[in-house]
Design a protein around this motif. Structure first.
Motif, PDB file in Angstrom:
ATOM      1  N   GLU A 106       7.320  -7.602  -2.508  1.00 42.46           N
ATOM      2  CA  GLU A 106       6.291  -7.473  -1.472  1.00 42.46           C
ATOM      3  C   GLU A 106       6.385  -8.624  -0.473  1.00 42.46           C
ATOM      4  OE1 GLU A 106       3.751  -6.376  -5.186  1.00 42.46           O
ATOM      5  OE2 GLU A 106       5.651  -7.399  -4.828  1.00 42.46           O
ATOM      6  N   ASP A 107       6.598  -9.866  -0.976  1.00 40.30           N
ATOM      7  CA  ASP A 107       6.705 -11.028  -0.091  1.00 40.30           C
ATOM      8  C   ASP A 107       7.823 -10.826   0.932  1.00 40.30           C
ATOM      9  OD1 ASP A 107       4.667 -12.495  -1.339  1.00 40.30           O
ATOM     10  OD2 ASP A 107       6.048 -13.350  -2.815  1.00 40.30           O
ATOM     11  N   LYS A 108       8.948 -10.366   0.469  1.00 43.33           N
ATOM     12  CA  LYS A 108      10.112 -10.197   1.344  1.00 43.33           C
ATOM     13  C   LYS A 108       9.884  -9.085   2.364  1.00 43.33           C
ATOM     14  CE  LYS A 108      13.044 -12.029  -2.278  1.00 43.33           C
ATOM     15  NZ  LYS A 108      14.114 -11.828  -3.249  1.00 43.33           N
ATOM     16  N   LEU A 109       9.265  -8.020   1.906  1.00 46.27           N
ATOM     17  CA  LEU A 109       8.974  -6.899   2.804  1.00 46.27           C
ATOM     18  C   LEU A 109       7.966  -7.322   3.875  1.00 46.27           C
ATOM     19  CD1 LEU A 109       9.766  -4.007   3.244  1.00 46.27           C
ATOM     20  CD2 LEU A 109       8.072  -3.316   1.543  1.00 46.27           C
ATOM     21  N   ARG A 110       6.962  -8.097   3.477  1.00 52.87           N
ATOM     22  CA  ARG A 110       5.959  -8.567   4.438  1.00 52.87           C
ATOM     23  C   ARG A 110       6.596  -9.492   5.479  1.00 52.87           C
ATOM     24  NH1 ARG A 110       1.411 -10.809   0.426  1.00 52.87           N
ATOM     25  NH2 ARG A 110       0.474 -11.576   2.365  1.00 52.87           N
TER      26      ARG A 110
END
Length: 623
Positions: A419-423
């Motif tokens: 999720e961090d990377k996608l955000r």
């Protein structure tokens, strides 16, 4: 006097707990001598709305000895009255009728959290009439309370309507489903204004969910105002006396997407995003905590950057130890000192002061321990996920309009959840109008290397492409074609197409939302808001003359599709810096963390056939 949503909702709830008496015992502070103790029966949504405003101890002070779920098996308490607080649903109405027929309680004080439809009211009446004669007599009162919203604090509320963003942007959504959701949002906002006792002037952008909700709320308010007296009758004279009404500013989440996904370095957004703060309650592996306005440390430091919070915890711990040492020195005895009467009195005074300071010292230590545990848990996630790196990189992109390619790619390939990377990748996409194609390809490759599902990224990329094409289309026919294309691809997501790229991209120094709210409150000619629609439920339907456009001292800002603590903080800063002072209340269909919102974007990407595969993002618990 500033609008106080939490206090007014609490007033309604307290009156309800005292069986809707107009004159409350002890001024509403607690149990009266003659008042009976009672049971409180609720459904899960009403438990959620009650939780942030009343604790168990508060309920006991108002005579509630037992709180029960309507959907759970319950034993009869035939000599006690029961207060019901539930949503007006078929299952709840049938359960109330069954409870009354069975004589579970001495009397039934039924309160619906919003207006009960007439067919359900008739069903309740018919069920009681068909039951034994005593059944109808047990129903002491049925009331609509219009409190169907969760007031998390004085200036923040949620309608607790999960996944509204997905529902409004789902390409497969039926018109009836969209209309139903819009009506539900309008009804929730009607409850907010009925509780406040004011009729707002409504402003919104043209097109999309915000205009649909504005029109539905305007119609509901107009219909209600035709009835005399109504929920706003008493407040009308006060409003006329002050010549002041609030403005309701309605926005759609597509107005500024980047705020919904970005990481933040402040204590409160971090606790919400990383540790899962919900309904002002935080559950850590070993402890449960409440974080609300009764916690002075939380009130004072929750908007500070995390490193400053850690420093403040250390400073308060040092001050606590110093104060404890002083108490110990005062009460350590007078060993080797000859006592006379004066010394004895002095030592006794020191001892009494020490005893009196113990509760305050104990409470301070409890608060320090609580925030030490929370900060320690946060620090573990920050180190494990390099969250400081994500915040710095996103801040550079959103505020400075720059990005270090190596830093960006190393974060996408390094630590952090999917999720961090996608955000981070979506923030990159929204921070630059036309990112270099080679750089964009490297970002996508890094996401694939980290096995991140691309659905959310591709969905935002497609929306952004539609915005760009629409903004660049010169002829009406071309624009019409693009809108048709958007309708086929994204169903109701037209506001994303018509909003224009400038709204999709965050301003950085000041959120586009806050800038727009400030312009709407000023009421002066401004190119950014001149084309915003105005609905005034108190004005005649036919004419447009005489509509009040401001200035406004008070605003309710509502985000359809999910709000967040970053926007809430920005609006609070607007309050603090403006002269004369303004008052802003912020609300949303739900309060979302960045991870929860990115999940909704991923779901829409999959529905649109983009990205494919599992998103690997567990749905979060919405507020």
């Amino acid at each position: 006097m500033a609008l106080s949503l939490r206090r007014k909702q609490l007033d309604v709830i307290v009156r309800m707990l005292h069986l809707n008496q107009q004159q409350l015992p002890n001024g509403g502070e607690g149990q009266g001598e003659e008042e009976a103790y009672k049971l409180l029966v609720m459904d899960p949504p009403c438990i959620s709305l009650l939780s942030p405003v009343l604790k168990v101890g508060d309920l006991r002070r108002h005579g509630v000895t037992l709180t029960l779920g309507i959907d759970r098996p319950r034993q009869a308490v035939a000599d006690a009255p029961a207060v019901y607080l539930v949503r007006p649903t078929l299952s709840n109405v049938d359960r109330i009728a069954a409870d009354a027929a069975a004589g579970l309680y001495a009397s039934f004080h039924v309160n619906f959290s919003t207006s009960v439809p007439r067919p359900l009211l008739e069903r309740l009446a018919a069920s009681c009439a068909a039951s034994p004669p005593a059944c109808a007599g047990r129903l002491a009162r049925v009331a609509d309370q219009y409190i169907d919203f969760v007031c998390l604090e004085e200036g923040l509320f949620s309608l607790a309507q999960p996944r509204a963003y997905v529902a409004l942007n789902d390409p497969a959504a039926a018109d009836a489903d969209i209309t139903s959701l819009v009506d539900a949002v309008a009804l929730g906002l009607f409850c907010v204004f009925a509780t406040l006792g004011v009729v707002p002037v409504i402003r919104c952008a043209r097109g999309g969910p915000s205009e649909m909700v504005a029109a539905a709320l305007d119609a509901r308010l107009r219909d209600h105002l035709l009835v005399k007296p109504n929920l706003f009758t008493e407040a009308a004279s006060a409003a006329v006396a002050s010549f002041q009404r609030p403005v309701l500013c309605l926005f759609d989440r597509n107005f500024e997407l980047s705020v919904g996904v970005q990481h933040d370095w402040s204590y409160r957004p971090l606790v919400h995003d990383v540790l899962g703060l919900k309904l002002n309650k935080l559950k850590l592996p070993a402890e449960k905590y409440e974080l609300d306005d009764s916690d002075k440390f939380w009130v004072t430091n929750s908007w500070s950057p995390f490193p400053k919070v850690a420093e403040e915890i250390e400073a308060q711990l040092a001050k606590y130890k110093q104060d404890v040492d002083e108490v110990n020195q005062r009460t350590g005895g007078g060993s080797g000192v000859e006592f006379d009467g004066t010394d004895l009195i002095g030592n006794t005074r020191h001892l009494m002061n020490a005893v009196n300071s113990l509760p305050e010292l104990t409470e301070r230590k409890k608060i320090i321990d609580k925030h030490t545990n929370i900060a320690t848990a946060l620090l573990g996630h920050i180190k494990e996920r390099s969250l400081d790196g994500y915040c710095d990189c996103e801040n550079d992109m959103l505020v400075n309009g720059t990005v270090d390619r190596n830093t960006l790619l190393s974060l996408l390939r390094g630590k952090g959840t999917k999720e961090d990377k996608l955000r981070l990748a979506v923030t990159y996409l929204l921070s630059f109008e036309t990112p270099p194609s080679s750089e964009l390809e490297q970002v996508e490759a890094a996401l694939r290397e980290s096995e991140v599902d691309m659905s959310a990224f591709q969905y935002v990329k497609r929306i952004k492409a539609l915005n760009t094409q629409f903004a660049g289309a010169s002829g009406t026919a071309t624009k019409s074609n693009i809108v048709d294309w958007a309708e086929k691809l994204y169903g109701q997501s037209l506001s994303a197409v018509t909003a224009g790229v400038k709204n999709l991209l965050s301003d950085g120094r000041q959120l586009a939302l806050t800038r727009t709210v400030e312009a709407l409150m000023e009421g002066k000619p401004n190119p950014e808001v001149d084309d915003y629609l105005l609905f005034d439920p108190r004005a005649p339907r036919s004419g447009t003359g005489g509509q009040f456009k401001g200035p406004f001292r008070e605003a309710i800002v509502f985000m359809i599709g999910g709000g967040n603590y970053i926007e809430y903080r920005s609006l609070m800063e607007l309050e603090q810096r403006t002269q004369p002072s303004k008052h802003v209340i912020y609300g949303a269909t739900e309060i979302l963390s960045g991870a929860e919102f990115i999940h909704q974007l991923a779901e829409l990407g999959q529905k649109a056939g983009l990205g494919g595969g599992s998103s690997n993002i567990p749905p979060g618990a919405e507020q």
